[in-house]
Design a protein around this motif. Structure first.
Motif, short mmCIF file in Angstrom:
data_model
loop_
_atom_site.label_atom_id
_atom_site.label_comp_id
_atom_site.label_asym_id
_atom_site.label_seq_id
_atom_site.Cartn_x
_atom_site.Cartn_y
_atom_site.Cartn_z
N SER A 1 -1.93 -11.46 -36.64
CA SER A 1 -0.76 -10.60 -36.56
C SER A 1 -0.92 -9.42 -37.50
O SER A 1 -1.60 -9.52 -38.53
N ASN A 2 -0.28 -8.30 -37.14
CA ASN A 2 -0.24 -7.14 -38.03
C ASN A 2 0.86 -7.36 -39.06
O ASN A 2 1.86 -8.00 -38.77
N TYR A 3 0.67 -6.82 -40.25
CA TYR A 3 1.70 -6.88 -41.28
C TYR A 3 1.87 -5.50 -41.90
O TYR A 3 0.95 -4.67 -41.88
N GLN A 4 3.06 -5.26 -42.45
CA GLN A 4 3.34 -4.09 -43.27
C GLN A 4 4.07 -4.59 -44.50
O GLN A 4 5.07 -5.30 -44.38
N PHE A 5 3.58 -4.24 -45.66
CA PHE A 5 4.19 -4.65 -46.92
C PHE A 5 4.53 -3.39 -47.70
O PHE A 5 3.71 -2.47 -47.79
N SER A 6 5.75 -3.34 -48.25
CA SER A 6 6.09 -2.19 -49.10
C SER A 6 6.93 -2.66 -50.27
O SER A 6 7.78 -3.54 -50.14
N SER A 7 6.63 -2.08 -51.42
CA SER A 7 7.40 -2.30 -52.65
C SER A 7 7.39 -0.95 -53.37
O SER A 7 6.66 -0.04 -52.98
N PRO A 8 8.18 -0.80 -54.41
CA PRO A 8 8.18 0.48 -55.12
C PRO A 8 6.79 0.86 -55.67
O PRO A 8 6.46 2.03 -55.74
N GLU A 9 5.99 -0.14 -56.02
CA GLU A 9 4.67 0.14 -56.60
C GLU A 9 3.56 0.30 -55.56
O GLU A 9 2.54 0.91 -55.83
N ARG A 10 3.73 -0.31 -54.39
CA ARG A 10 2.59 -0.37 -53.48
C ARG A 10 3.02 -0.50 -52.03
O ARG A 10 4.04 -1.10 -51.72
N LYS A 11 2.19 0.04 -51.16
CA LYS A 11 2.36 -0.15 -49.72
C LYS A 11 1.04 -0.64 -49.16
O LYS A 11 -0.03 -0.23 -49.61
N SER A 12 1.13 -1.53 -48.18
CA SER A 12 -0.08 -2.07 -47.59
C SER A 12 0.18 -2.40 -46.13
O SER A 12 1.27 -2.83 -45.77
N LYS A 13 -0.84 -2.20 -45.30
CA LYS A 13 -0.80 -2.55 -43.88
C LYS A 13 -2.10 -3.25 -43.56
O LYS A 13 -3.11 -3.03 -44.22
N GLY A 14 -2.08 -4.04 -42.50
CA GLY A 14 -3.31 -4.68 -42.08
C GLY A 14 -3.04 -5.83 -41.13
O GLY A 14 -2.05 -5.83 -40.40
N LYS A 15 -3.94 -6.81 -41.17
CA LYS A 15 -3.84 -7.99 -40.31
C LYS A 15 -4.03 -9.24 -41.15
O LYS A 15 -4.72 -9.22 -42.16
N PHE A 16 -3.40 -10.31 -40.68
CA PHE A 16 -3.70 -11.61 -41.29
C PHE A 16 -4.14 -12.55 -40.19
O PHE A 16 -3.80 -12.39 -39.02
N TYR A 17 -4.93 -13.53 -40.57
CA TYR A 17 -5.47 -14.52 -39.65
C TYR A 17 -5.20 -15.90 -40.25
O TYR A 17 -5.49 -16.14 -41.40
N LEU A 18 -4.63 -16.77 -39.42
CA LEU A 18 -4.42 -18.14 -39.89
C LEU A 18 -4.80 -19.11 -38.79
O LEU A 18 -4.90 -18.75 -37.62
N SER A 19 -5.01 -20.35 -39.20
CA SER A 19 -5.39 -21.40 -38.24
C SER A 19 -4.64 -22.68 -38.57
O SER A 19 -4.17 -22.87 -39.69
N SER A 20 -4.53 -23.55 -37.57
CA SER A 20 -3.80 -24.80 -37.73
C SER A 20 -4.30 -25.82 -36.71
O SER A 20 -4.77 -25.46 -35.64
N ASP A 21 -4.14 -27.07 -37.07
CA ASP A 21 -4.39 -28.16 -36.12
C ASP A 21 -3.10 -28.43 -35.36
O ASP A 21 -2.01 -28.18 -35.86
N PHE A 22 -3.22 -28.95 -34.14
CA PHE A 22 -2.06 -29.31 -33.32
C PHE A 22 -2.14 -30.79 -33.02
O PHE A 22 -3.19 -31.31 -32.66
N LYS A 23 -1.00 -31.48 -33.17
CA LYS A 23 -0.97 -32.91 -32.88
C LYS A 23 0.36 -33.26 -32.24
O LYS A 23 1.41 -32.81 -32.68
#
Length: 178
Positions: free
Chosen positions: A73-95
């Motif tokens: 998924s794409n993300y956007q992060f912003s705070s008074p000190e910093r801004k950041s954009k990009g992607k994160f990747y996660l994985s999981s098992d399904f049961k």
């Protein structure tokens, strides 16, 4: 409102399952990835504002490999000190717990959080904020009772309740057995 969205999502998934089962005599049915992707797309974008930090998650993509679920998924992060954009990747098992008739997402791991410059930021303040937010949101869906039955429609358009015996991911595909 969240419960209504969640209920509508579950109703939609069950409807798609019943549609996929229409006219099939097979005990094992592949649920197309686009059906699951559609349900996930309805949950996004996700936004959270805490103090002066704002995080937005959007454009999710789901994939199945082996017996794992992968989310990008794409993300956007912003705070008074910093801004950041990009992607994160996660994985999981399904049961799927056959006895309790409950599905579980287990062993979540953030594979990476990357900014638009291609830098890994998993250990930065922005990366930790994104990870914390995503984990809080995902915990809502770690275990879900899908119910033991779903509607199956036959060629005469009559409905019949079918018992779900198993749900699983195999060779990158999501299956339900009845």
């Amino acid at each position: 409102m969240k419960k209504l969205k969640r209920l509508s999502f579950i109703v939609f998934v069950l409807f798609m399952i019943s549609t996929a089962m229409f006219g099939k005599s097979s005990k094992r049915t592949n649920i197309p990835k686009f059906v699951i992707q559609y349900g996930i797309n309805k949950k996004f974008p996700m936004t959270r504002t805490v103090s002066e930090e704002k995080i937005v998650l959007k454009n999710p993509k789901i994939d199945f490999k082996g017996n794992k679920v992968y989310l990008e998924s794409n993300y956007q992060f912003s705070s008074p000190e910093r801004k950041s954009k990009g992607k994160f990747y996660l994985s999981s098992d399904f049961k799927y717990d056959k006895q309790k008739e409950v599905a579980h997402l287990l062993n979540f791991s953030f594979d990476s959080i990357i900014d638009t410059n291609g830098n890994e930021i998993k250990n930065s303040d922005a990366g930790k904020s994104v990870e914390t937010f995503v984990m809080k949101e995902i915990k809502k869906y770690l275990t879900y009772d899908y119910g033991s039955k779903y509607e199956k429609r036959n060629r005469n358009k009559t409905k019949k309740k079918e018992k779900i015996k198993d749900m699983y991911i195999e060779d990158g595909k999501f299956y339900i057995e009845n």
